[in-house]
Scaffold this active site. Structure first.
Site, PDB file in Angstrom:
ATOM      1  CE  LYS A  27      41.681  37.881  36.246  1.00 46.80           C
ATOM      2  NZ  LYS A  27      41.998  37.303  37.534  1.00 46.80           N
ATOM      3  CG  HIS A 113      47.341  38.937  35.442  1.00 50.17           C
ATOM      4  ND1 HIS A 113      47.028  37.744  36.044  1.00 50.17           N
ATOM      5  CD2 HIS A 113      46.424  39.839  35.879  1.00 50.17           C
ATOM      6  CE1 HIS A 113      45.953  37.914  36.809  1.00 50.17           C
ATOM      7  NE2 HIS A 113      45.573  39.177  36.725  1.00 50.17           N
ATOM      8  CD  GLU A 185      46.049  42.265  39.481  1.00 50.26           C
ATOM      9  OE1 GLU A 185      44.880  42.667  39.430  1.00 50.26           O
ATOM     10  OE2 GLU A 185      46.494  41.387  38.723  1.00 50.26           O
TER      11      GLU A 185
HETATM   12  P1  13P Z   1      39.603  39.440  40.644  1.00 52.74           P
HETATM   13  O1  13P Z   1      39.106  40.851  40.708  1.00 52.74           O
HETATM   14  O2  13P Z   1      38.645  38.502  39.990  1.00 52.74           O
HETATM   15  O3  13P Z   1      40.088  38.984  41.989  1.00 52.74           O
HETATM   16  O4  13P Z   1      40.892  39.453  39.680  1.00 52.74           O
HETATM   17  C1  13P Z   1      41.882  40.389  39.893  1.00 52.74           C
HETATM   18  C2  13P Z   1      42.791  40.366  38.733  1.00 52.74           C
HETATM   19  O5  13P Z   1      43.505  39.419  38.521  1.00 52.74           O
HETATM   20  C3  13P Z   1      42.785  41.524  37.828  1.00 52.74           C
HETATM   21  O6  13P Z   1      43.852  41.472  36.953  1.00 52.74           O
END
Ligand code: 13P
Length: 271
Positions: A27, A113, A185
């Protein structure tokens, strides 16, 4: 860094031998220096043996470009971008094209995403164009799908997730399932510490698998890797990665520390 062709040569057929993927999405974290230091530390971890685990890291664009020349990225790590332009080239200030991403040696790109869908406001049509462009540039899209808590509570998982797959993959024809990765996700599990239960993950992954087969044909839809993402950490990864429907994890927070990421890689080797 290893030559681009060296990295790409082992990007193939991830499903046939039950390979697990461990993908880290950084990120908006890490400067160039921090990114370099991360890989210097990660390089001291035991590399995954054989073909069982594929490791991919998605740094920010700036770090990705810098890492291409640094030599600190271990040869067993593939790199990807967190986003990509929907156009090939031109007057699109601030955008980064698929070819530019490929020129760093990166092999993968995240598309759709939830933070880009819900915070930046990217439309389904835009994501479709990003996916098509990426495939044309021989980048492997990691298409992220998932429902919000409100949508789940309203019984709309299929409507939402199938809709996301339908639009992104409309008119897409693949000759190999390894050309695409899908990451489930659930939005409510991202960065919240609340991961989906094994039953919820299995149910969603089965639905996605059936739908991919319908969209892409049985053989190709059956061989696209499906990752789970959302509050994955060393404490829960063995149980999640061990699920038969799960081909690996897309990991945010827990991928930021080389020691935790190395633990996740070791766990994927053991399941
Ligand atoms: P986290 O593992 O911090 O919950 O984030 C997941 C994510 O968005 C991976 O792309």
């Amino acid at each position: 860094m290893k030559s681009d062709s060296g990295r790409v040569s082992h990007v193939s057929r991830q499903k046939e031998n039950n390979m697990k993927m461990v993908a880290g999405n950084w990120k908006m974290f890490k400067t160039v220096e921090e990114a370099r230091a991360y890989f210097v530390e990660l390089a001291t971890a035991t590399p995954p043996q054989g073909d069982k685990v594929r490791v991919i890291v998605f740094p920010n664009y700036i770090a990705l470009g810098a890492l291409a020349t640094t030599g600190s990225v271990p040869a067993w790590v593939l790199l990807g971008a967190q986003d990509v332009a929907a156009e090939v080239e031109g007057a699109f200030t601030g955008e980064v094209s698929p070819a530019m991403i490929r020129s760093t040696g990166a092999t993968h790109v995240l598309i759709g995403h939830s933070e880009r869908r819900h915070i930046i406001g990217e439309s389904a049509d835009l994501l479709h164009r990003k996916l098509i462009n990426s495939l044309q540039a021989s980048l492997i899209p990691v298409l992220c799908v998932g429902e919000t808590l409100e949508e789940r509570n309203a019984g709309k998982i299929e409507e939402v997730v199938f809709g996301q797959l339908d639009t992104a993959l409309s008119d897409v024809q693949l000759c190999d399932g390894a050309q695409l990765v899908v990451a489930y996700e659930p939005v409510w599990a991202i960065g919240t510490g609340v991961n989906a239960t094994n039953e919820q993950i299995e149910e969603a992954h089965h639905l996605i698998r059936q739908h991919l087969k319908q969209l892409l044909g049985t053989a190709i839809g059956g061989s696209v890797a499906i990752l789970y993402g959302g509050s994955v950490k060393p404490a829960n990864f063995a149980s999640i990665a061990g699920l038969p429907s799960v081909d690996g994890g897309l990991i945010g927070g827990a991928s930021l520390k080389p020691s935790a990421f190395a633990e996740l890689i070791a766990i994927a080797e053991q399941v």
